[in-house]
Structures are given as C-alpha cells and as structure tokens.
Design an enzyme around this catalytic site. Structure first.
Site, short mmCIF file in Angstrom:
data_model
loop_
_atom_site.label_atom_id
_atom_site.label_comp_id
_atom_site.label_asym_id
_atom_site.label_seq_id
_atom_site.Cartn_x
_atom_site.Cartn_y
_atom_site.Cartn_z
CD GLU A 3 -2.83 -1.58 2.55
OE1 GLU A 3 -3.05 -0.40 2.58
OE2 GLU A 3 -3.40 -2.80 2.42
CE LYS A 53 -2.54 -0.22 -3.06
NZ LYS A 53 -3.53 -1.36 -3.52
NE ARG A 253 -7.67 -7.26 -0.90
CZ ARG A 253 -6.95 -6.53 -0.97
NH1 ARG A 253 -7.79 -5.13 -1.38
NH2 ARG A 253 -6.26 -6.48 -0.27
#
Length: 263
Positions: A3, A53, A253
C-alpha cells in the site's frame, strides 16, 4: 499488494541509492524502451515520486519512467557489480558508479514526457495521494461529500484509488476502526463529528504507518507508533472496548472489525 506507505518507503530507499548521481549504464527489457537507454546514460535521477501504488522516476533530461508493481513487481538496490541471486525476471536496470537499482517482474512500465504525464490514463484517474503533505483533512472531507463519492459504501470506497491514492486493505480496516465505523457506512449518512474524525484518520493512519511501520514498539498505540489494531487480529479482544474482533469479506477482500464498538 503493498500500500501507499510501503511504496513510499521503497521510493525513499531507491532515491537514497542513486538520486543526483550520473547514470553510467541504463538497460530496459522491453523493446519499446530500448531507444531510451542511450538518452538516459549520463543523466541523473532527480527524484522518485509516488502516485498511490505507482512510481515516477524523474530524470534530469525531462523524461519520467512510470512503473506500477501490480502484484509481482519489486525494486532492489545492489552495489554496482554485484550479481543478484534471484529467479525473478529483470525489467529495468539503472546503474551509477557505486549503486544500481533493479526492477523485477513488473510489466506496466512506460517512458513519459512532461506532456504525457498530464494525460496518462492511470495518473489522470487516481485521486490525491494520502502521503502528499499538502493534502488536508478539509480537502478529504470535501471529497467524501462530493456527488461522486458521498453515496459509496466505505468498504469499496476506501479501496478505490480514484478517491484517495495509496489506500489499501490494511489501511481500510485500520482507518474504519479508528473512526468507529463499519464498511457499510456512507459519507452522506455521517454526522459532522464522524466526518471530521474519518477525514483526519484517512490521512493520519497512512502517514503514521509510513513514518513508523517496520520499526515500531508493539506496545505503542495510534498517535505514537503504528501497529495493527484489527488487521489479522480476528478472535482477539479489541483494545478499545474488549469486544472480540471478527473477520468477514467486504468488496472481495478480508475485512476485520469489532462489532461492539464499530457501529
């Protein structure tokens, strides 16, 4: 996938190795990048920027290398002349007299001019970076309440790089725990106090993670050092209320939360 805080720390490591040094050799695996090898040799890396990212490696001749690690890409720093022992596939090598940085396994790599930077599809799509020191809680609050985002559940919104770049799953669950909210909440339904708490947490938690994660005292807490309060802690007691942390799946997730104090 790493992250924002992990990507920024990687960029810091790369910058420390080669920023401001003449490039003595440049190599790219992809044919479309080969013409840039000679253009960059003798130039310098002026800075390495993160956009969520993605990494932007800026060179002294105005070109910028765009790279996104996705799931498998990884940068390494070695002493020049060292032969790394790895089975990964090399994509980029930027070499100076004493240090060399290597990009392995990534496939999303491009060379951009200053003009192309302003029109690149990914860079146009991502929102402000949570580690950008210029970004304020007031600006985050305005984004939360904007027509584009105000009706989105936080379970998905806090993974959407178009909202804020650099957020990911562990940050999502830690931010919502800090804010005493669930993934099903939406910005339009929050009180002013809840909005203010969330707006600050959306910046404070990533920045604390960047500053301290990986070198923390596990007994420290938010506001001093970063450590996980709910992420990967299902079945343990919540340190805020004593409730038992649970694990479920939200937006495909893993999601960790305390049902007793996150309402």
């Amino acid at each position: 996938m790493p992250e924002g805080p992990e990507i920024r720390r990687a960029a810091d490591h790369l910058e420390a190795a080669i920023k401001g040094k003449l490039l003595t050799d440049v190599w790219f695996a992809f044919a479309q990048l080969k013409p840039y090898e000679s253009q960059l040799t003798g130039q310098m890396v002026t800075r390495i920027e993160t956009r969520g990212k993605a990494l932007l490696t800026h060179f002294s001749n105005g070109l910028t290398l765009y790279s996104h690690n996705q799931l498998y890409g990884v940068w390494r720093v070695i002493d020049t002349g060292e032969i790394p022992h790895t089975t990964r596939i090399l994509r980029v090598r930027l070499q100076t007299a004493d240090k060399t940085i290597l990009l392995y396994s990534a496939s999303d790599i491009e060379m951009l001019t200053a003009e192309q930077l302003t029109t690149h599809p990914f860079l146009q799509r991502v929102g402000p970076d949570v580690l950008d020191a210029r970004l304020t809680p007031e600006e985050v609050k305005a984004r939360l309440l904007s027509p584009r985002f105000r009706n989105r559940q936080f379970s998905g919104l806090l993974l959407d790089q178009a909202f804020l770049a650099g957020l990911g799953n562990y940050l999502r669950v830690e931010i919502l725990w800090q804010s005493e909210l669930t993934g099903q909440h939406k910005a339009k339904d929050l009180s002013e106090a809840q909005l203010n708490t969330l707006s600050h947490a959306l910046l404070d938690i990533p920045r604390l993670s960047y500053a301290t994660r990986g070198q923390t005292d596990e007994n420290k807490h938010h506001g001093a050092q970063f450590r996980f309060k709910v992420f990967h802690r299902d079945g343990e007691a919540c340190e805020r209320c004593g409730g038992i942390i649970e694990k479920t799946t939200l937006s495909s997730r893993p999601f960790y939360w305390c049902p007793h104090c996150q309402k």
